[in-house]
Structures are given as C-alpha cells and as structure tokens.
Motif scaffolding. Structure first.
Motif, PDB file in Angstrom:
ATOM      1  N   PHE A   1      96.277  42.133  39.160  1.00 60.87           N
ATOM      2  CA  PHE A   1      95.902  41.668  37.829  1.00 60.87           C
ATOM      3  C   PHE A   1      96.086  40.161  37.668  1.00 60.87           C
ATOM      4  N   LYS A   2      95.940  39.426  38.768  1.00 57.05           N
ATOM      5  CA  LYS A   2      95.989  37.973  38.709  1.00 57.05           C
ATOM      6  C   LYS A   2      94.567  37.433  38.642  1.00 57.05           C
ATOM      7  N   PHE A   3      94.144  37.063  37.436  1.00 60.09           N
ATOM      8  CA  PHE A   3      92.814  36.483  37.292  1.00 60.09           C
ATOM      9  C   PHE A   3      92.872  35.315  36.321  1.00 60.09           C
ATOM     10  N   SER A   4      91.749  34.608  36.210  1.00 61.87           N
ATOM     11  CA  SER A   4      91.729  33.362  35.454  1.00 61.87           C
ATOM     12  C   SER A   4      92.017  33.603  33.977  1.00 61.87           C
ATOM     13  N   PHE A   5      92.427  32.531  33.308  1.00 56.31           N
ATOM     14  CA  PHE A   5      92.708  32.610  31.871  1.00 56.31           C
ATOM     15  C   PHE A   5      91.461  33.039  31.102  1.00 56.31           C
ATOM     16  N   LYS A   6      90.301  32.463  31.468  1.00 59.32           N
ATOM     17  CA  LYS A   6      89.053  32.810  30.780  1.00 59.32           C
ATOM     18  C   LYS A   6      88.719  34.292  30.956  1.00 59.32           C
ATOM     19  N   ASP A   7      88.799  34.757  32.189  1.00 59.02           N
ATOM     20  CA  ASP A   7      88.488  36.168  32.438  1.00 59.02           C
ATOM     21  C   ASP A   7      89.478  37.067  31.714  1.00 59.02           C
ATOM     22  N   ASN A   8      90.726  36.650  31.675  1.00 59.05           N
ATOM     23  CA  ASN A   8      91.750  37.446  31.010  1.00 59.05           C
ATOM     24  C   ASN A   8      91.445  37.584  29.521  1.00 59.05           C
ATOM     25  N   ILE A   9      91.180  36.471  28.869  1.00 57.31           N
ATOM     26  CA  ILE A   9      90.964  36.497  27.414  1.00 57.31           C
ATOM     27  C   ILE A   9      89.649  37.178  27.054  1.00 57.31           C
ATOM     28  N   THR A  10      88.567  36.801  27.743  1.00 60.44           N
ATOM     29  CA  THR A  10      87.255  37.334  27.363  1.00 60.44           C
ATOM     30  C   THR A  10      87.067  38.792  27.768  1.00 60.44           C
TER      31      THR A  10
ATOM     32  N   LEU B   1      74.153  44.516  35.625  1.00 60.71           N
ATOM     33  CA  LEU B   1      75.246  45.432  35.324  1.00 60.71           C
ATOM     34  C   LEU B   1      76.442  44.614  34.862  1.00 60.71           C
ATOM     35  N   GLY B   2      77.192  45.175  33.935  1.00 60.58           N
ATOM     36  CA  GLY B   2      78.375  44.515  33.432  1.00 60.58           C
ATOM     37  C   GLY B   2      78.136  43.979  32.034  1.00 60.58           C
ATOM     38  N   PRO B   3      79.078  43.167  31.551  1.00 58.15           N
ATOM     39  CA  PRO B   3      80.245  42.647  32.262  1.00 58.15           C
ATOM     40  C   PRO B   3      81.357  43.687  32.423  1.00 58.15           C
ATOM     41  N   SER B   4      82.185  43.468  33.428  1.00 59.67           N
ATOM     42  CA  SER B   4      83.301  44.358  33.678  1.00 59.67           C
ATOM     43  C   SER B   4      84.394  44.160  32.633  1.00 59.67           C
ATOM     44  N   GLY B   5      85.143  45.230  32.387  1.00 64.34           N
ATOM     45  CA  GLY B   5      86.227  45.176  31.417  1.00 64.34           C
ATOM     46  C   GLY B   5      87.534  44.750  32.058  1.00 64.34           C
ATOM     47  N   ARG B   6      88.629  44.997  31.364  1.00 57.80           N
ATOM     48  CA  ARG B   6      89.940  44.552  31.842  1.00 57.80           C
ATOM     49  C   ARG B   6      90.376  45.287  33.109  1.00 57.80           C
ATOM     50  N   ASP B   7      89.769  46.424  33.364  1.00 58.41           N
ATOM     51  CA  ASP B   7      90.112  47.182  34.569  1.00 58.41           C
ATOM     52  C   ASP B   7      89.210  46.836  35.744  1.00 58.41           C
ATOM     53  N   GLY B   8      88.326  45.830  35.568  1.00 53.64           N
ATOM     54  CA  GLY B   8      87.432  45.442  36.650  1.00 53.64           C
ATOM     55  C   GLY B   8      86.310  46.426  36.879  1.00 53.64           C
ATOM     56  N   ILE B   9      85.974  47.205  35.858  1.00 53.57           N
ATOM     57  CA  ILE B   9      84.941  48.240  35.972  1.00 53.57           C
ATOM     58  C   ILE B   9      83.898  48.017  34.882  1.00 53.57           C
ATOM     59  N   SER B  10      82.647  48.181  35.226  1.00 50.61           N
ATOM     60  CA  SER B  10      81.589  48.196  34.211  1.00 50.61           C
ATOM     61  C   SER B  10      80.840  49.512  34.291  1.00 50.61           C
ATOM     62  N   THR B  11      80.334  49.938  33.164  1.00 47.73           N
ATOM     63  CA  THR B  11      79.497  51.133  33.142  1.00 47.73           C
ATOM     64  C   THR B  11      78.311  50.872  32.230  1.00 47.73           C
ATOM     65  N   ASN B  12      77.125  51.109  32.744  1.00 44.16           N
ATOM     66  CA  ASN B  12      75.888  50.856  31.998  1.00 44.16           C
ATOM     67  C   ASN B  12      74.971  52.057  32.099  1.00 44.16           C
ATOM     68  N   GLU B  13      74.583  52.573  30.960  1.00 40.44           N
ATOM     69  CA  GLU B  13      73.609  53.655  30.945  1.00 40.44           C
ATOM     70  C   GLU B  13      72.220  53.031  30.949  1.00 40.44           C
ATOM     71  N   LEU B  14      71.466  53.278  32.009  1.00 39.48           N
ATOM     72  CA  LEU B  14      70.183  52.614  32.196  1.00 39.48           C
ATOM     73  C   LEU B  14      69.048  53.621  32.286  1.00 39.48           C
ATOM     74  N   ALA B  15      67.919  53.244  31.721  1.00 35.83           N
ATOM     75  CA  ALA B  15      66.689  54.007  31.938  1.00 35.83           C
ATOM     76  C   ALA B  15      66.155  53.630  33.318  1.00 35.83           C
ATOM     77  N   ILE B  16      65.715  54.621  34.066  1.00 33.10           N
ATOM     78  CA  ILE B  16      65.209  54.380  35.415  1.00 33.10           C
ATOM     79  C   ILE B  16      63.692  54.217  35.343  1.00 33.10           C
ATOM     80  N   PRO B  17      63.173  53.094  35.839  1.00 35.29           N
ATOM     81  CA  PRO B  17      61.729  52.869  35.774  1.00 35.29           C
ATOM     82  C   PRO B  17      60.954  53.999  36.449  1.00 35.29           C
ATOM     83  N   GLY B  18      59.841  54.384  35.856  1.00 37.24           N
ATOM     84  CA  GLY B  18      59.006  55.437  36.418  1.00 37.24           C
ATOM     85  C   GLY B  18      59.275  56.773  35.756  1.00 37.24           C
ATOM     86  N   HIS B  19      58.364  57.724  36.004  1.00 39.09           N
ATOM     87  CA  HIS B  19      58.464  59.035  35.359  1.00 39.09           C
ATOM     88  C   HIS B  19      58.336  60.191  36.345  1.00 39.09           C
ATOM     89  N   ASP B  20      57.702  59.975  37.469  1.00 37.79           N
ATOM     90  CA  ASP B  20      57.331  61.084  38.342  1.00 37.79           C
ATOM     91  C   ASP B  20      58.429  61.438  39.336  1.00 37.79           C
TER      92      ASP B  20
END
Length: 405
Positions: A43-52, A155-174
């Motif tokens: 959990f050693k990361f920059s001040f900016k990453d920590n706050i934001t 994808l992202g931005p990642s949260g405080r745990d270094g993980i991002s989750t994005n629900e995305l529509a997948i291009p195409g239908h078939d």
C-alpha cells in the motif's frame, strides 16, 4: 463484479460463522497468524493516487498505467444478455507495480522454513512466483485500455484496492451460447481475458475449489501455506473426469469457480483450472490486508456470507438458468448452498457436497455429522442435495438432471 475472478470492491468483513470457528479453533489459527510477516509495501503509493483513489470509478484525476513499470491482470468473465438482448459483461482488472514487492527472499525463506523445505530450489522458486503478487504494490487511481472486438475501451480507474470493475456492452450481436472471444490490454503487460457467452436459459455450474476439485486436505495454517505456495497442485481424484461429463451431458454449461482464495492467487489458480477443468469465471476474494495472515483470514473467516454474496450476483445476471452447485464439507458450502436454495428454489437444480475425510486437524465427526447436513439443507427437498464420497456416485445423478431442465 465477476470476470474470471469476481473480486469485491471494498473490504470484506471477515466475520466467523460456526464452521469457521470450528476450523480456526482446531488449527490454532490466531496464534500462528501473530507470527506471520508484514506486507506493508503493498500500500505504498503516491500522495495523488492515495487521495484521489477515494473517488473510485468517478476519479477524474486518474493516470494511465506505465507499460514499463506496471502490470495488469484482466480476468476472464461471462457475458449475459440484458432485457433488450444486448450482450454485456463485467470486466475486472487488477493493477500492480511490477516486481515491486520488498523482502521477497525473506518471505520465501520464512514460508520454506514453516513448511519444512530442505533447500529445495525448485520449490523455493515456486513459492517466490506465487507469493510475489502478494508483495507487489497495488496501483489505485489508474486506467488501462483494452481491445474489445477491435474497439479501444478504457477500464478503470482502479479503486483503493488496486481493482477496477466495468460493466461493458460488447460490440456486435451475433454471438452464440458458449462462444468465447479473447480481449487484451493494449500496450501493457497483462493476462488476456476470455469472455464466454451464456444464454439466459439452460444449466450452469458453480463449483468450490479447495477440497472440491483441488486437493488441500488440511485445515492447519502450515498445511495451507504448503499447498498454496510450495506444492504442485493436484486435482481431487475423479473430479476432472466428472466435470468433462458435466460438459457433455449438460450441453456445455458455463462454469463459475467460487473460492475464498485472494485474487492475488489468480494466475496460479487459473493455470490449475486450465490444466484439469473446463474454462470458466473464477470468483476470488478481495484482499485488503497488510500482513500475510490475511491470506489465512480470507480462507477461514466469513466464507458463508462471502459465497452467498457472490452467488447473489450471479443470480442477478442469470436468474433463469438452472444451477448445479458443487462443494465440500470442510467449510461452509452446505450452509451457503442451502441458503441460496431457500432464497431461489427454482434457481438451484442440484447440490452436491463432497464428504472430506482423513484430515488430521479436522474434526470429521462435526464436519460430516448427518445432523449438520440436515440443518444446512432444512426445507431443501431430499432429491436436490446429495453428499458423496466418490465422484463415481454422481454420474447417474447428472444424467438424470437433463430431464429437470
């Protein structure tokens, strides 16, 4: 969240249930955990990453990952159709600073000493490879681009745990049921993501990992360290063949592998899955801890609530699928699966529990007491749940499931 490893955003409260208490008391976990090494560098990361990073997915001050310094894990996932027929999937990514873990040699030496290795260079290399992701610094407040069917998607931005989750529509239908596509992160060292498409109806499978399909056979802290870091993983005898039978008889169903292991073990568990079992989404646990003892806490505390929560998410995506759930008697699988049946009786089509015996530190009498199973499966019809010792007992039962669809 989901994708090859659906991991939780935010800290999971590790509240013990009764089965957890039995396991931890018999293995004297608290005393052993007090001796385990710290992992403060995670959990050693920059001040900016920590706050934001507190802004989570809405963080406007995030930064793209550095291809020279960082690594991203992109987890496999399962695509589902929304109400208007569009295909969507949750894309989970984990961000690390490459090979940034400090004191790797000391931690490897500590584990090797605990499990009784006698200068085994091959085993020590195995330990180092598996423990490195537990030591590397996580990377909050970062983004990455993925090539999704020829379209660059952030994808992202990642949260405080270094993980991002994005629900995305997948291009195409078939897309067809059981079809698989592969997506890759653009210009960054990363694992690929295999997306399996699953129609709204049909059979599906949720499977536990340790002592259901992967041999652990220990409930002691030292034993867990040994099987997690030092040993070559072994499948439970007869289970790879049974799962091939499931694929054939249930028309290539989607699989979810639901484990209390931390997401940091994803490459190790993914390789094991690919070697012995059908592809599928791996659901692993978030790991917001700064001491190696957190690994044991992940595996032995709050497992019932954790698994129910993750199965609720799967139910939200596939409420009309019929699920076969498979687990074992070492922890809280019977209780979790029984509760899910009581909530959604039309969703759970069958429950199979492997009776685990011969574990020195485990009280077989309590874990495999028929009264325990009767309590866990209260109000669950007898023809839904079955406790087995040998996978061969299940072939006929699986064949009979086809008529229940």
């Amino acid at each position: 969240m989901e994708a090859t490893a659906r991991v939780a955003q935010g800290r999971q409260h590790l509240q013990e249930d009764e089965e957890d208490r039995i396991t931890r008391a018999s293995g004297n976990f608290p005393d052993f955990e007090s001796t385990m090494p710290a992992l403060a560098n995670r959990f050693k990361f920059s001040f900016k990453d920590n706050i934001t990073s507190y802004l989570g997915a809405r963080n406007p001050f995030s930064s793209p990952v550095d291809p020279q310094k960082d690594v991203v894990w992109l987890f496999d996932n399962t695509a589902y159709q929304n109400r208007v027929g569009r295909w969507k999937a949750n894309f989970v990514a984990c961000y690390f600073v490459k090979n940034s873990g400090k004191d790797l040699g000391e931690v490897v030496a500590w584990i090797a000493d605990q499990v009784g290795l006698a200068q085994d260079e091959e085993a020590e290399a195995r330990i180092a490879k598996r423990v490195q992701p537990l030591l590397d610094s996580i990377l909050p407040a970062h983004t990455v681009e993925v090539d999704l069917q020829g379209i660059a998607v952030r994808l992202g931005p990642s949260g405080r745990d270094g993980i991002s989750t994005n629900e995305l529509a997948i291009p195409g239908h078939d897309y067809k049921d059981a079809q698989v596509i592969t997506s890759k992160v653009i210009n960054v060292d990363s694992t690929p993501c295999n997306t399996t498409f699953a129609a709204s109806k049909g059979w599906a499978i949720i499977s536990d990992v340790d002592d259901t399909i992967k041999k652990t056979l220990t409930s002691s802290p030292v034993g867990i360290l040994k099987t997690t870091f030092a040993d070559e993983p072994e499948p439970i005898k007869g289970m790879p063949e049974l799962y091939k039978h499931l694929v054939q008889k249930l028309d290539n169903p989607p699989f979810w592998y639901l484990s209390a292991s931390p997401y940091n073990l994803y490459p190790f568990l993914r390789e094991f899955r690919d070697t012995y079992y059908p592809p599928g989404t791996m659901i692993l646990r978030e790991a917001s801890w700064m001491n190696l003892a957190g690994l044991l806490g992940n595996l032995t505390q709050g497992t019932e609530a954790y698994k129910i929560d993750r199965m609720e998410q799967v139910h939200g995506w596939f409420p009309k699928r019929k699920f076969l759930v498979i687990g074992d008697s070492t922890q809280s699988d019977p209780e979790a699966y029984g509760e899910m049946y009581r909530r959604y009786p039309k969703w759970i089509g069958a429950i199979y529990i492997r009776k685990v015996t011969g574990v020195a530190e485990m009280d077989d009498g309590k874990k495999n007491d028929p009264e325990r199973f009767e309590t866990a499966f209260k109000d669950v019809p007898k023809d839904i749940w079955y406790v087995f010792s040998d996978p061969d007992e299940l072939y006929q039962k699986v064949d009979e499931l086809v008529s229940k669809e």
